[in-house]
Structures are given as structure tokens and as C-alpha cells.
Enzyme design. Sequence first.
Site, PDB file in Angstrom:
ATOM      1  N   TYR A   1       4.323   1.744   0.467  1.00 20.95           N
ATOM      2  CA  TYR A   1       4.362   0.868   1.652  1.00 20.95           C
ATOM      3  C   TYR A   1       4.403  -0.595   1.278  1.00 20.95           C
ATOM      4  O   TYR A   1       4.166  -1.424   2.241  1.00 20.95           O
ATOM      5  CB  TYR A   1       3.587   1.020   2.825  1.00 20.95           C
ATOM      6  CG  TYR A   1       3.231   2.490   3.227  1.00 20.95           C
ATOM      7  CD1 TYR A   1       4.294   3.296   3.866  1.00 20.95           C
ATOM      8  CD2 TYR A   1       2.141   2.880   3.158  1.00 20.95           C
ATOM      9  CE1 TYR A   1       3.914   4.680   4.049  1.00 20.95           C
ATOM     10  CE2 TYR A   1       1.587   4.222   3.631  1.00 20.95           C
ATOM     11  CZ  TYR A   1       2.625   5.126   4.225  1.00 20.95           C
ATOM     12  OH  TYR A   1       2.384   6.451   4.339  1.00 20.95           O
TER      13      TYR A   1
ATOM     14  N   CYS B   1       1.397   5.536 -15.983  1.00 21.04           N
ATOM     15  CA  CYS B   1       2.627   5.005 -16.497  1.00 21.04           C
ATOM     16  C   CYS B   1       4.017   4.855 -15.621  1.00 21.04           C
ATOM     17  O   CYS B   1       4.908   5.492 -15.554  1.00 21.04           O
ATOM     18  CB  CYS B   1       3.095   6.073 -17.728  1.00 21.04           C
ATOM     19  SG  CYS B   1       1.879   6.141 -18.712  1.00 21.04           S
TER      20      CYS B   1
END
Length: 441
Positions: free
Chosen positions: A338, A365
Site C-alpha cells: 500500500y 530479492c
Amino acid sequence: MNERTTLKINENGHLEIGGMDTVDIAKKFGTPVYVFDEAHLRNMMRAYQDVIDSDYDGFGLVLYASKAFSCKAVYSIANQENIGVDVVSGGELYTAVKAGFPTDKIYMHGNNKLLSELELALNCKVGTIVVDSYHEADILDKLCKERNLKQNVLVRINPGVEAHTHAFIQTARTDSKFGFSVSDGSAEDMIRYLLSKKNLVLEGYHCHIGSQIFEKQSFVLAAKKVLDFAFKIKNKLGFELKKLNMGGGFGIWYNDEDPKLKPEDHADYLKTLISAIKTKVKEYKLNKPYLLIEPGRSIVGEAGITLYTVGAVKDIAGIKKYVAVDGGMFENPRYALYQSKYTVILANRATEECTEMVSVAGKCCESGDLIAVDVPLPKAESGDIMAVLSTGAYNYSMASNYNRNFIPPAILVENGKADYIIKPQTFEDIVRNDATPDRLK
Ligand SMILES: *Cc1c(COP(=O)(O)O)cnc(C)c1O
């Protein structure tokens, strides 16, 4: 009433919580670690229940929305504070039951409850199930009939109030997957349907208009719309609500764009809501409904912080400076989900002036694996202890083992004591459920 938090800077210039130096916590428990302030948790639970007691003759119950942070200890605390809880899955329900939580004070939510979850709810004698689909009403009625019992239910309705919050976490719009709209006749149809089910006892209405809401008027408007609807249904179908569950969604402080509320300011939201309910109940000459509210974030959010150790620091000259920590989106996915904002402090150098703007990166990653973007900090160096504030809600509960990282442990601090409430994971935990078919051996 106590201060909003036990967070402060101590004489060593270190951040302190629950009477514990965060640098000592990091040394003793390692990082990353979630730290929960027990006093803060209890203060918030009480602050809301006190308002129901003082302004509504005690005729209601605070339900802690446990999806914000669920573990056995938090149910035990809620139980000691004599409040109820809501759960949204078999896993949360199981945890509450394992913690010995009284199941008559459990409310069960979910827009797509599984057959197995409804069975578990009935086996555990969950007090109230909040029905959110025809499918669920059919299954639940059938299960109750087979067991020869009657189940108390609420129906989730959608008053169509748009709370001022992030679009992704609004749930009460008419295009929401949750609830039945009061404006297009679908809630009325559902009520008729539930009233026809012999083994379900409809007790009233539930709504939840969104999350991280600071606008008092949105709660007032929701209450008015629900009670207008309740009055209409009473006249039309002869059904009068006995319970009114107004959901949660009260906002908290994450960074200085948000107001910093004390427990009594949080309580004010409930006072305003109650006053609107009383006015409408009087106007329509309804029987006063038993009141339920479901704060999650506002009970646990500011009670929690996360501690990290700074690792790599990467300066992309003139563009961006990254300070990487030993956590990331696996233990706090809220920036990735968000773009949520947080306040970041160097816990071991908490009095030092902030001299640069940096982004705090995790170790996953993914380029989007960030905890905070462009926040002020003193010049961080590897080995510094970093604290991210207001991480108590929707961090641990949303954590995963992405990249096969460990979900961090959580500790509860109070008056200089610290104890695990969630133990650390080990490599053995990481492979525990892996299975190797014979043909791969
Ligand atoms: C998420 C949720 C809550 C809690 O919301 P907060 O913003 O954490 O207060 C309460 N009730 C329902 C039905 C929810 O889905």
C-alpha cells in the site's frame, strides 16, 4: 489515563519501550524482532470499553479484531481485559480457543468461510457468526439442523459510506466483495432469507466501513444509514435489531502526516459514534441495540515496534541512498502493498540530528522490497539498531517466509520485563513441511 505509549528516549540516548532499552532487547533477542508494549495494548482495550461503560450503560462489548495481530498471548490479554474478539479464519479461531478464550465472546467473519471453518465454529460453540453470503447461510443452516442447534448470526450489510482512506483498504463501497448493500434492496432480500432459516437466529447488523479512518463523520454517517435501514426493515418485515456491530477502522499515527492521538482521543471517536446511535434510536423509538465495535489497528498498531540491525549502506550518488536492514517485505509487506508510510529511528542514536534522507530497504530479492522511502535519519552505519514505529498491526499477521527468511519472533515488554510471545523460527521450521516423493530421492 496513562500516556499513549511507554516509548521514550532514555539517558543513554537510546529508544526505550516498556521500561526496556531497545539496544539491550536487540542484543538479547537478536534482530529483526517485533516488540509489543503490554501497557499500551491494555490501555487501548480499556479505553474503548470504558466509553461503552460510561456512555452506553455498559450495554456492549469491544471486540479486538484479531486479524491485526493474532497469537495466543494477545487473546489471553483480551480475555484478562474482559473484552471479546473477532476472528476471520479457522486459524485465528483455533488460536483463540487454544489460548482458552471464551468462545461465546468470539465473532466469526469472512466473505467465503469454508465448510471446515463453519464446522470448527460450531464445534467450538462460537457465539456469533457474521453471515456474508447466501452460500454460507445455506451451509450453516444445514450444519445446524444436522446438529439440532440454533446459531446466533449477524448479517454484514453495506451502508455505502466511503471512508477517507487508502482505496485498497476500503471495504464498504457498493462494489466491495463484502456485505449486502442497503441501497439496492440486496440487504433486505438477504434478511428475508435469513429469517426464513429455521436454525439461524438473526440478531442484527454488522458493517465495517474501512480502515485507518480519522474522519469522525464517516462513522456517524454509517451509524445513521444503518439505523435508517433498521427502522425501514422493522416496519417492512417486523424484524428489529438486537445487536449493532459497527466494525473497526479507527486511524492511528504512523508518521507526522497522521494525528497523534491519546487513548482518550481514540475514545472520543466512540463517544461521537455512540451519541449518533442514541439520537437515531430515540428518533425511531427502537429498543437500544447491544453495541459492538471491532478495533484492530488502533488497539495494537502503536503498541508495536520492529527492531532491525543496519547492514549494507548504498549511496547512488546524487540519486538515492539505501540503508538495508535484516528484515523486509517478508515481515512488513505494507510498503510493498500500500506504500504505507512509517517513522524510522536509529534506536542506539535516538538523540542525534537527522542529516540525510534515505530509503530503508529489506533483504528480499525484489526492488519493491522497501520499508520506508525518503525518510530523515542521522548518517546510518552498519551495526546501528533501527526501530520502525507503529508496526504492531498487520505486520506479523501479514508476514511470510518469502525467500525462506525467518518470520521474526515477537516479544512482549512490560515494566522492564521482556518475554517471547512468538518464538524464533529455525532452519528446521523452514523445511518442516517439505516433502520429497520417492522418485526424487
Ligand atoms: C479489518 C476489520 C476490522 C478491523 O479493522 P481495523 O482497521 O484494524 O480497526 C474490523 N472488522 C472487520 C470486519 C474487519 O474486516
